[in-house]
Design an enzyme around this catalytic site. Structure first.
Site, PDB file in Angstrom:
ATOM      1  N   LYS A   1       6.487  -9.880   8.477  1.00  0.00           N
ATOM      2  CA  LYS A   1       5.308  -9.989   7.616  1.00  0.00           C
ATOM      3  C   LYS A   1       5.140 -11.452   7.257  1.00  0.00           C
ATOM      4  CE  LYS A   1       2.258  -7.374   5.474  1.00  0.00           C
ATOM      5  NZ  LYS A   1       1.614  -6.172   6.001  1.00  0.00           N
TER       6      LYS A   1
ATOM      7  N   GLY B   1     -11.388  -1.959   0.185  1.00  0.00           N
ATOM      8  CA  GLY B   1     -11.431  -2.909   1.300  1.00  0.00           C
ATOM      9  C   GLY B   1     -11.319  -2.135   2.599  1.00  0.00           C
TER      10      GLY B   1
ATOM     11  N   GLY C   1      -9.076   1.273   1.972  1.00  0.00           N
ATOM     12  CA  GLY C   1      -9.681   2.169   0.986  1.00  0.00           C
ATOM     13  C   GLY C   1     -11.032   2.696   1.426  1.00  0.00           C
TER      14      GLY C   1
HETATM   15  P1  NAD Z   1      -8.673  -5.787   2.030  1.00  0.00           P
HETATM   16  O1  NAD Z   1      -8.526  -7.220   1.762  1.00  0.00           O
HETATM   17  O2  NAD Z   1      -9.620  -5.321   3.061  1.00  0.00           O
HETATM   18  O3  NAD Z   1      -9.050  -5.019   0.685  1.00  0.00           O
HETATM   19  C1  NAD Z   1      -8.342  -5.215  -0.479  1.00  0.00           C
HETATM   20  C2  NAD Z   1      -9.105  -4.467  -1.554  1.00  0.00           C
HETATM   21  O4  NAD Z   1      -8.311  -4.500  -2.731  1.00  0.00           O
HETATM   22  C3  NAD Z   1     -10.455  -5.068  -1.919  1.00  0.00           C
HETATM   23  O5  NAD Z   1     -11.418  -4.031  -2.029  1.00  0.00           O
HETATM   24  C4  NAD Z   1     -10.215  -5.653  -3.303  1.00  0.00           C
HETATM   25  O6  NAD Z   1     -11.377  -5.633  -4.116  1.00  0.00           O
HETATM   26  C5  NAD Z   1      -9.194  -4.672  -3.812  1.00  0.00           C
HETATM   27  N1  NAD Z   1      -8.470  -5.147  -4.974  1.00  0.00           N
HETATM   28  C6  NAD Z   1      -7.998  -6.385  -5.252  1.00  0.00           C
HETATM   29  N2  NAD Z   1      -7.468  -6.393  -6.493  1.00  0.00           N
HETATM   30  C7  NAD Z   1      -7.601  -5.136  -6.975  1.00  0.00           C
HETATM   31  C8  NAD Z   1      -7.266  -4.509  -8.195  1.00  0.00           C
HETATM   32  N3  NAD Z   1      -6.680  -5.185  -9.168  1.00  0.00           N
HETATM   33  N4  NAD Z   1      -7.552  -3.196  -8.346  1.00  0.00           N
HETATM   34  C9  NAD Z   1      -8.156  -2.491  -7.372  1.00  0.00           C
HETATM   35  N5  NAD Z   1      -8.513  -3.032  -6.201  1.00  0.00           N
HETATM   36  C10 NAD Z   1      -8.241  -4.338  -6.016  1.00  0.00           C
HETATM   37  O7  NAD Z   1      -7.177  -5.249   2.310  1.00  0.00           O
HETATM   38  P2  NAD Z   1      -6.750  -3.995   3.165  1.00  0.00           P
HETATM   39  O8  NAD Z   1      -6.571  -4.435   4.566  1.00  0.00           O
HETATM   40  O9  NAD Z   1      -7.616  -2.857   2.825  1.00  0.00           O
HETATM   41  O10 NAD Z   1      -5.270  -3.744   2.603  1.00  0.00           O
HETATM   42  C11 NAD Z   1      -5.054  -3.022   1.395  1.00  0.00           C
HETATM   43  C12 NAD Z   1      -3.601  -2.637   1.310  1.00  0.00           C
HETATM   44  O11 NAD Z   1      -3.274  -1.810   2.438  1.00  0.00           O
HETATM   45  C13 NAD Z   1      -2.597  -3.773   1.333  1.00  0.00           C
HETATM   46  O12 NAD Z   1      -1.495  -3.412   0.540  1.00  0.00           O
HETATM   47  C14 NAD Z   1      -2.158  -3.845   2.772  1.00  0.00           C
HETATM   48  O13 NAD Z   1      -0.870  -4.381   2.892  1.00  0.00           O
HETATM   49  C15 NAD Z   1      -2.148  -2.380   3.118  1.00  0.00           C
HETATM   50  N6  NAD Z   1      -2.258  -2.112   4.550  1.00  0.00           N
HETATM   51  C16 NAD Z   1      -3.315  -2.551   5.264  1.00  0.00           C
HETATM   52  C17 NAD Z   1      -3.415  -2.245   6.610  1.00  0.00           C
HETATM   53  C18 NAD Z   1      -4.625  -2.621   7.424  1.00  0.00           C
HETATM   54  O14 NAD Z   1      -4.698  -2.201   8.584  1.00  0.00           O
HETATM   55  N7  NAD Z   1      -5.576  -3.349   6.907  1.00  0.00           N
HETATM   56  C19 NAD Z   1      -2.378  -1.514   7.242  1.00  0.00           C
HETATM   57  C20 NAD Z   1      -1.314  -1.059   6.471  1.00  0.00           C
HETATM   58  C21 NAD Z   1      -1.269  -1.365   5.130  1.00  0.00           C
END
Ligand code: NAD
Length: 362
Positions: free
Chosen positions: A73, A180, A183
């Site tokens: 990571k 994001g 979600g």
């Molecule tokens: P992203 O950057 O697309 O979205 C992040 C979201 O979090 C945004 O909507 C932002 O507004 C929101 N956010 C920030 N602060 C916040 C708060 N205090 N309360 C609520 N929401 C808040 O990121 P992502 O790719 O969707 O990743 C989200 C999580 O999922 C991370 O922990 C990441 O490690 C994990 N993840 C992502 C992937 C992937 O394929 N993108 C895969 C596995 C795990």
């Protein structure tokens, strides 16, 4: 503090470029199954301990999914929302230069928080290797994370887990932390299945409507205004914290360390599916188990992005990717929850035993 054990981490790098003000971290946790795979996140608070815990989650995720990757990571310290696009580009380019020593032989990057296909394109161009990362734009042979692979896997994990938690997904109410990549796609697939989205949060707050939030309208509002809090009709007064929402299912999809020990008593959810990485600790998950709150661990539920990376790595297409995610995530969720039922231990403990067993056999 970084925890070392029999599995890793193997390499811990701090990289710094005074010229552009870039500080970044790479943790290569374990490469026994192949090069360390793991996303890059850009947040103001990312630190070595967080990156190291996330790298371990990747080691376990790859082992459980039987993929020929190890766990890694990385993180760049910056507030993506407060810097210009040019500055963000400079930081990513500088970081990509700095990690050439391990990438792609020991580390293959991917998007994580505040990183997307555009940044992956820049990394490939800087590194000079197509294998430097996955999640590249389709024009570069990539399967971009913008296809919603992780959210699709979360949907399938939730579908399986709901049965074990005694919930009918079509009748269930759902709260989602974060809108994001993960979600929003989880919200899309779950609402298409007939579940009712009652609460969604982003960095600006939490919206709530007990009659349900319309996904298409919400997506439009988020795109046009930048925040889910501008969605109507919904109240932003209900809860300051998504953890206070009264819903059957919580999908975590934003921050690490969302649920602390002191939060346990306020939780009303019957099922929590961890879309985000390390939203809580193993200890809290074990307590949830004792309180009859089923928690599907991050490395079981959110491996969709990783599986997509693998399909991209071997030159596969979108169709193969979605099929493989559905199969692996559903089967893993089922195996872990079956074991949890049989052994009377938390899904986290069971999943850890399964993944560590595979790593030790290697
Ligand atoms: P992203 O950057 O697309 O979205 C992040 C979201 O979090 C945004 O909507 C932002 O507004 C929101 N956010 C920030 N602060 C916040 C708060 N205090 N309360 C609520 N929401 C808040 O990121 P992502 O790719 O969707 O990743 C989200 C999580 O999922 C991370 O922990 C990441 O490690 C994990 N993840 C992502 C992937 C992937 O394929 N993108 C895969 C596995 C795990």
């Amino acid at each position: 503090m970084i925890q070392y054990d029999e599995f890793g981490p193997e390499k811990v790098l701090t990289v710094y470029d005074a010229k552009v003000g870039m500080t970044g971290f790479v943790v290569i946790d374990n490469t026994s199954f192949g090069p360390g795979k793991g996303g890059i996140r850009m947040t103001p608070t990312v630190n070595l301990e967080e990156v190291s815990r996330l790298a371990r989650a990747m080691t376990l995720k790859c082992a459980l999914a039987n993929l020929p990757f190890g766990g890694a990571k990385s993180g760049i310290v910056a507030d993506s929302k407060k810097i210009s696009p040019e500055k963000k580009e400079d930081l990513v380019r500088s970081f990509a230069e700095a990690i050439k020593i391990v990438c792609p032989e020991l580390y293959i990057a991917a998007p994580d928080m505040y990183m997307a296909e555009k940044e992956m394109e820049l990394i490939v161009k800087t590194n000079g290797s197509h294998k430097a990362c996955t999640g590249k734009p389709a024009s570069m042979g990539g399967l971009p994370h913008e296809l919603g692979s992780t959210g699709f896997g979360i949907y399938h994990s939730t579908k399986v887990a709901a049965l074990y938690a005694g919930l009918d997904l079509k009748e269930a109410t759902i709260a989602i932390e974060g809108f994001g990549n993960v979600g929003s796609f989880a919200a899309k697939f779950l609402s298409e299945e007939g579940a009712t989205l009652v609460a969604i949060s982003d960095s600006n707050g939490v919206i709530y409507n007990s009659d349900g939030i319309d996904f298409d309208e919400l997506e439009k509002v988020k795109k046009e205004t930048g925040s889910v809090t501008n969605y109507k009709p919904a109240s932003t007064q209900c809860c300051n914290n998504i953890l206070d929402v009264d819903a059957d299912i919580l999908i975590t999809a934003a921050l690490p360390n969302l649920i602390g020990l002191s939060d346990i008593d306020r939780l009303k959810f019957k099922l929590i599916v961890e879309g985000s990485n390390i939203p809580t600790t193993d200890f809290v998950e074990n307590l949830c188990f004792m309180k009859d709150i089923m928690v599907v661990p991050d490395f079981v539920a959110n491996s969709g992005g990783l599986i997509s990376s693998y399909v991209e790595y071997i030159g596969g297409d979108e169709k193969q990717m979605f099929e493989m995610i559905e199969k692996i995530v559903s089967e893993n969720t089922k195996s872990v929850l079956d074991k949890s039922k049989e052994d009377l231990c938390s899904p986290r403990e069971c999943a850890l035993t399964m993944a560590r067993g595979k790593l030790r056999k290697k």
